[in-house]
Write a protein that holds these residues in place. Structure first.
Motif, mmCIF file in Angstrom:
data_model
loop_
_atom_site.group_PDB
_atom_site.id
_atom_site.type_symbol
_atom_site.label_atom_id
_atom_site.label_comp_id
_atom_site.label_asym_id
_atom_site.label_seq_id
_atom_site.Cartn_x
_atom_site.Cartn_y
_atom_site.Cartn_z
ATOM 1 N N MET A 52 0.132 -113.457 -54.797
ATOM 2 C CA MET A 52 -1.150 -113.041 -55.341
ATOM 3 C C MET A 52 -2.204 -112.999 -54.251
ATOM 4 O O MET A 52 -2.981 -112.068 -54.136
ATOM 5 C CB MET A 52 -1.593 -114.014 -56.432
ATOM 6 C CG MET A 52 -2.961 -113.655 -57.018
ATOM 7 S SD MET A 52 -3.409 -114.726 -58.372
ATOM 8 C CE MET A 52 -3.679 -116.263 -57.528
ATOM 9 N N THR A 53 -2.289 -114.031 -53.402
ATOM 10 C CA THR A 53 -3.301 -114.061 -52.365
ATOM 11 C C THR A 53 -3.167 -112.889 -51.425
ATOM 12 O O THR A 53 -4.146 -112.328 -50.960
ATOM 13 C CB THR A 53 -3.182 -115.375 -51.588
ATOM 14 O OG1 THR A 53 -3.334 -116.452 -52.488
ATOM 15 C CG2 THR A 53 -4.263 -115.459 -50.522
ATOM 16 N N GLU A 73 -17.518 -116.031 -48.792
ATOM 17 C CA GLU A 73 -17.026 -116.831 -49.914
ATOM 18 C C GLU A 73 -15.512 -116.670 -50.077
ATOM 19 O O GLU A 73 -14.803 -117.636 -50.372
ATOM 20 C CB GLU A 73 -17.738 -116.420 -51.209
ATOM 21 C CG GLU A 73 -19.185 -116.865 -51.299
ATOM 22 C CD GLU A 73 -19.315 -118.368 -51.422
ATOM 23 O OE1 GLU A 73 -18.446 -119.001 -52.052
ATOM 24 O OE2 GLU A 73 -20.291 -118.909 -50.869
ATOM 25 N N VAL A 74 -15.031 -115.455 -49.893
ATOM 26 C CA VAL A 74 -13.588 -115.230 -49.989
ATOM 27 C C VAL A 74 -12.859 -116.015 -48.909
ATOM 28 O O VAL A 74 -11.854 -116.692 -49.171
ATOM 29 C CB VAL A 74 -13.259 -113.728 -49.878
ATOM 30 C CG1 VAL A 74 -11.746 -113.513 -49.864
ATOM 31 C CG2 VAL A 74 -13.868 -112.966 -51.043
ATOM 32 N N ARG A 105 -9.460 -120.657 -47.272
ATOM 33 C CA ARG A 105 -9.247 -121.899 -46.545
ATOM 34 C C ARG A 105 -8.955 -123.051 -47.509
ATOM 35 O O ARG A 105 -8.106 -123.905 -47.238
ATOM 36 C CB ARG A 105 -10.468 -122.223 -45.677
ATOM 37 C CG ARG A 105 -10.287 -123.510 -44.894
ATOM 38 C CD ARG A 105 -10.946 -123.507 -43.561
ATOM 39 N NE ARG A 105 -10.483 -124.633 -42.750
ATOM 40 C CZ ARG A 105 -10.735 -124.772 -41.474
ATOM 41 N NH1 ARG A 105 -11.407 -123.859 -40.839
ATOM 42 N NH2 ARG A 105 -10.297 -125.822 -40.814
ATOM 43 N N ASP A 106 -9.667 -123.110 -48.634
ATOM 44 C CA ASP A 106 -9.383 -124.144 -49.634
ATOM 45 C C ASP A 106 -7.968 -123.980 -50.192
ATOM 46 O O ASP A 106 -7.272 -124.969 -50.454
ATOM 47 C CB ASP A 106 -10.395 -124.068 -50.775
ATOM 48 C CG ASP A 106 -11.786 -124.516 -50.338
ATOM 49 O OD1 ASP A 106 -11.902 -125.167 -49.277
ATOM 50 O OD2 ASP A 106 -12.753 -124.200 -51.060
ATOM 51 N N TYR A 107 -7.561 -122.739 -50.378
ATOM 52 C CA TYR A 107 -6.206 -122.456 -50.859
ATOM 53 C C TYR A 107 -5.179 -122.974 -49.860
ATOM 54 O O TYR A 107 -4.169 -123.589 -50.236
ATOM 55 C CB TYR A 107 -6.067 -120.947 -51.055
ATOM 56 C CG TYR A 107 -4.715 -120.466 -51.504
ATOM 57 C CD1 TYR A 107 -4.232 -120.729 -52.772
ATOM 58 C CD2 TYR A 107 -3.917 -119.696 -50.650
ATOM 59 C CE1 TYR A 107 -2.997 -120.258 -53.186
ATOM 60 C CE2 TYR A 107 -2.683 -119.224 -51.054
ATOM 61 C CZ TYR A 107 -2.230 -119.504 -52.325
ATOM 62 O OH TYR A 107 -1.002 -119.029 -52.720
ATOM 63 N N ALA A 108 -5.434 -122.758 -48.576
ATOM 64 C CA ALA A 108 -4.537 -123.263 -47.545
ATOM 65 C C ALA A 108 -4.532 -124.787 -47.523
ATOM 66 O O ALA A 108 -3.488 -125.418 -47.290
ATOM 67 C CB ALA A 108 -4.936 -122.711 -46.179
ATOM 68 N N ARG A 115 -3.127 -126.075 -56.626
ATOM 69 C CA ARG A 115 -2.984 -124.861 -55.816
ATOM 70 C C ARG A 115 -3.235 -123.609 -56.660
ATOM 71 O O ARG A 115 -3.831 -122.639 -56.191
ATOM 72 C CB ARG A 115 -1.580 -124.842 -55.208
ATOM 73 C CG ARG A 115 -1.284 -123.651 -54.319
ATOM 74 C CD ARG A 115 -0.021 -123.946 -53.514
ATOM 75 N NE ARG A 115 0.596 -122.743 -52.980
ATOM 76 C CZ ARG A 115 0.138 -122.093 -51.918
ATOM 77 N NH1 ARG A 115 -0.933 -122.519 -51.297
ATOM 78 N NH2 ARG A 115 0.763 -121.015 -51.483
ATOM 79 N N GLU A 116 -2.791 -123.649 -57.895
ATOM 80 C CA GLU A 116 -3.047 -122.517 -58.790
ATOM 81 C C GLU A 116 -4.547 -122.350 -59.031
ATOM 82 O O GLU A 116 -5.054 -121.221 -59.088
ATOM 83 C CB GLU A 116 -2.302 -122.731 -60.110
ATOM 84 C CG GLU A 116 -0.778 -122.616 -59.970
ATOM 85 C CD GLU A 116 -0.051 -123.046 -61.226
ATOM 86 O OE1 GLU A 116 -0.723 -123.552 -62.153
ATOM 87 O OE2 GLU A 116 1.178 -122.883 -61.282
ATOM 88 N N ALA A 117 -5.263 -123.470 -59.155
ATOM 89 C CA ALA A 117 -6.722 -123.397 -59.334
ATOM 90 C C ALA A 117 -7.380 -122.822 -58.079
ATOM 91 O O ALA A 117 -8.325 -122.024 -58.169
ATOM 92 C CB ALA A 117 -7.275 -124.790 -59.631
ATOM 93 N N ALA A 118 -6.864 -123.218 -56.891
ATOM 94 C CA ALA A 118 -7.405 -122.682 -55.644
ATOM 95 C C ALA A 118 -7.138 -121.186 -55.538
ATOM 96 O O ALA A 118 -7.978 -120.422 -55.041
ATOM 97 C CB ALA A 118 -6.793 -123.419 -54.453
ATOM 98 N N ALA A 119 -5.985 -120.748 -56.015
ATOM 99 C CA ALA A 119 -5.677 -119.317 -56.007
ATOM 100 C C ALA A 119 -6.615 -118.559 -56.936
ATOM 101 O O ALA A 119 -7.038 -117.438 -56.627
ATOM 102 C CB ALA A 119 -4.222 -119.099 -56.428
#
Length: 245
Positions: free
Chosen positions: A1-2, A139-140, A145-148, A217-221
């Protein structure tokens, strides 16, 4: 998705290079800076895709191991679990596991580089819409980075349980080779239950820890998704050049 979301961001960045009506020297300088931003964001996408692939391999190995153990503890499914195990074992990560954390550090560095490139573009532009659009892109990148970072926590959880996971894998390997010792599936299941008993608790804890962080991780995505949609919607509102008379 990312990967798909970053591709959408890249499209907006490329299009931005063609808008505006500034003096020729400024346009050229801005175009160069926007091209650098495009390259930097493209590198973020490549690094994130590589890290995602490695992490997927690692988590899939743990999931397949857990499911194999569940099926081998059931006389109805032990036969098919044993039959499927060689292919699962062939896909098991090499010694030490995939270098996921190294890949994730590369993602973080790529995001930092992209933010520097973005700041360079922002320093040359003053129109309100352009500032808001570049803020949205920032922001993206922050969301990526938070996702990573959530992926790094997931990797650490797997690494924490790695020795126990290897012990379970070794037991399954050994038992599969000894399956012919037992007269039927019921007898094999009973024997496996005895041998795996002390490893079930650690395996369950590993699965629980991985599930909790996978949800994070799903929330970060989702945050990456929302930030990208906001940037895309803002791009749709970009000023259009007036048609020539």
């Amino acid at each position: 998705m990312t990967r798909r979301l970053l591709a959408a961001l890249l499209a907006g960045t490329v299009l931005l290079a063609g808008c505006g009506a500034e003096p020729e020297a400024v346009v050229e300088d801005s175009a160069i800076r926007l091209a650098r931003l495009h390259d930097a964001v493209a590198q973020v996408a490549r690094e994130q895709a590589a890290a995602d692939e490695l992490l997927s391999e690692l988590v899939a190995a743990v999931r397949d191991l857990e499911q194999t153990v569940v099926r081998m503890r059931d006389a109805e499914t032990i036969g098919s679990a044993i039959a499927a195990w060689p292919e699962i074992d062939d896909e098991w990560p090499a010694a030490g596991g995939p270098p996921v954390r190294v890949a994730l550090r590369s993602v973080a560095m790529a995001v930092d580089d992209a933010r520097l490139a973005l700041a360079s573009v922002r320093g040359q532009r003053s129109e309100d819409w352009e500032r808001r659009y570049l803020d949205a892109e920032d922001e993206v990148l922050g969301a990526v980075r938070d996702y990573a970072a959530s992926a790094d926590r997931l990797t650490q959880a797997v690494e924490h349980h790695w020795d126990n996971l290897l012990a379970v894998r070794d037991l399954v390997n050994d038992f599969v080779e000894r399956r012919w010792f037992f007269r039927n599936d019921a007898e094999a299941t009973q024997a496996f239950e005895v041998e795996v008993r002390d490893l079930i608790g650690p395996l369950d804890r590993a699965a629980r820890d991985i599930l909790v962080i996978t949800r994070e991780r799903e929330a970060a995505a989702t945050a990456v998704n929302e930030a990208t949609i906001a940037a895309r919607d803002l791009w749709a509102l970009r000023p259009r050049p007036s048609p020539s008379p």
